[in-house]
Each structure stands twice: as C-alpha cells, then as structure tokens.
Design an enzyme around this catalytic site. Structure first.
Site: not given
Lengths: 210, 210
Positions: A42, A111, A140
């Site tokens: 990511r 997700s 996040k």
C-alpha cells in the site's frame, strides 16, 4: 498462484512510515519468514515508477513462496509487475472494471466500511472482503466508524465471501478478533513497526492459534 | 482513433484549480469548440473512482470529435475508459511497460526535461514528446530548468518524434514558440483559467497562424 482462504490468515499491509530507514522488502521478507500468509503493498504518496520498483522488488522476493502479492488500488502497477491481485477500496476503481482489467484469475479484495457495503459486496465475485476498521487506528486517518468485535461478528455472518479484519489489530486483541470467525487478520504497525518482524508474525500466529 | 501530428497543434492540459466552480467537462468542451486539437486529463490529488468518472465524462463528451483524450500518468484510468492514450513523465510508468499495457495502437506521449531525455526518447517508439517546461510556470512546481526558445529550437531539431511545447505558453508568446518548429503547444492556464475558453482557444490559434 492458486488462492485459498488460508492465505488470508495473517495478512500484512505495508506502510513505509514504520520502516525508520530499513528496506521495505527486507522487512516484508522477515515477516514472511515468521509466517505472514499474504502481502499487500500500500502506497499513497509515491510516483508511479517508484511504486512499480517497490512492487517488482517484492514480487521477486516472494517468488517461489506461497504468499500472494496484492497491490493496493493501483491496477496499473499490479499489471506492470503481474502481481497476484489488487485490493480496492470504496473510492478506488469500480469492481466490475477492476475485474475486467485484472482478468478472472487474479485475486481481488474489496474494503467494506459498513453493512451496506457488505450487502453490495455479496453481489460481486470478489475473492475476499476487508472489514475496515475493526478498531480505531492511527495508521489510516480516513476511515469510517469502527465495527468493533460485535460488528465484526455480524459482518462475518453476513458476508458470503471470506473476510479479513483490519484496523488496530495487534497481539493484545488478535485472539478475540479471530474468535469472531473472520478468516484472517490484517496487520500494519504491529508487524511493520516491530523491531523483529519475524518474531512479531510468529507471536501473532501463536496468539491466534491458542 | 487515428493519430496524426496535426492533433498536437493546440493541446489542452486540464487543471481543476482554474475551474472556480465550473464543470471540468464543460470548460474542456468550450475549448474544443474554439479549436483545441487534443485533451489531456491531468489529476494528481484525486481518488481513483473520481479520476475514472472525470475521464468517462470527457470520453463521452469528446465522442464523435477528432480530439483524442489522453490520460496523464494513470494507465489504469486510461484502460478503464478506453482513452486514446496516456502521457507519461520521467517518474511515471516506464515506457516499455506502458506500451505493453496500452497496446500498439494507443497514443503514448513522454515528457522530456533535458536533452539527455530527448536522446533516450529517440530510441523509443513514443508518438510524441512533451518538451517541458519551455518557460517557468506557476502550474507545475516540480519542473526542471526551462528550455527557453533557443533550447526548444534545439529540442525540436534533435527529436525524431513530433514535439509539443509546454510550460508558461500563452497568447503573448505562442507565436514565437510555434516558430521554433514545434508541432504543437500545450496550454494549461491560458485556456483553463480563461473566462471564455472558446475565445481563448480561437485567439491562440489565430496568433499561431499569423
């Protein structure tokens, strides 16, 4: 690579902010040595050529293992290195286009941030869903309301796809998270930020298997 | 779409910071009405689904015109909407991979920032190069030393590919830029920021053709 639900068990999501000068591929491979079953690269603030270079480095290092390499969001990067799959969020490429571009054999994870997302995902042939976030997390900042353990249990029951739980999971809660019935847990800081990623992965698996 | 060098003549590169509430596709189509010959959608801080939506909107609006739609950097977005091509910079997807993913029939443009880049581009089958920047410009802050008019003249002579000049070009200098022999000029603010994009494009073409 053949995908089985077992590969979701201990799912590492990378984050370079925890590297503190260490090499990303080195840290990931130390974690794989400790039992990580799946790796997601990511990256958010990086130019495409650097993203491709990192993906290629991981792809080469993971060659010959049974650990799939998943690219977050960027289907161009996944295609460039022939990664095993992509993980997309609700603001990424729409699933139908992602599947068309990746082809039928690649892994696509999606997700979900609430129960409506799960119902919508049930209508798609995604390979797994990432239930996000389970707990509040500092890694996040754009995340939705946490599911909590009860919410995760309901999510697992509701989903027709295997689930990976993500967000704030570490050694202190991995056991109760896996007891919800989720197929796997996704870890960021508890492995990426560990002094010994091998040890961290081994201990997480031990905790989950107790 | 068949690509010809003539389509490089007045090349619009989008920048939403000049919209001030106007719709991107509306502004682009006003500019196309004024004679813009090619459109590049450039987005840097946007989620993938919004990027795809914008690209799809432009693709639909440009359908039936002879104006190609080029996507900056993001090959996944270009593939998602079947755009006419991509424009890549020196930090984007390596050209050979970009060509492989886009296929032989799509347009691929490459930014060059110095004469070494041009020599390297001469070895590739790119469709055009973007010589960047010609002048210092406020719309891109990460750019290299400007080529200037003499540098652009040398770049045009050196390149085996058609060239588009970009960076700080507007009505006051478009005539001398096109006199260097460059096939086209790329415009950002002088069209995107104009109250009347149709008028702005028409006036630029008039100036270039004088």
């Amino acid at each position: 690579m053949n995908f089985t639900d077992n590969q979701l068990r201990l799912y590492l999501v990378t984050d370079r902010s925890f590297l503190h000068g260490r090499d990303l591929t080195d840290v990931v491979m130390q974690a794989v040595k400790g039992g990580v079953t799946m790796v997601q690269l990511r990256e958010k603030d990086i130019c495409t050529s650097d993203f491709v270079d990192l993906a290629q480095s991981l792809k080469t290092a993971l060659y010959g293992t049974s650990v799939p390499l998943i690219i977050n969001d960027r289907i161009d990067v996944a295609l460039a290195v022939d990664a095993d799959g992509v993980h997309i969020g609700q603001s990424d490429m729409p699933y139908s286009i992602a599947r068309q571009l990746m082809g039928p054999d690649k892994i696509i994870g999606l997700s979900v941030e609430n129960f409506d997302d799960i119902e919508a995902a049930n209508l798609l042939d995604v390979d797994y869903i990432g239930v996000s976030p389970v707990f509040a997390t500092p890694t996040k900042t754009d995340t939705a309301t946490p599911f909590g353990l009860n919410g995760l249990t309901r999510a697992v029951d509701m989903s027709t796809h295997p689930t990976v739980a993500i967000g704030g999971i570490n050694g202190s809660n991995a056991r109760e998270v896996i007891e919800t019935g989720t197929r796997g847990i996704a870890i960021v800081s508890a492995i990426m930020g560990a002094n010994d990623p091998t040890d961290a992965a081994q201990n997480l698996l031990k905790t989950m298997n107790q």
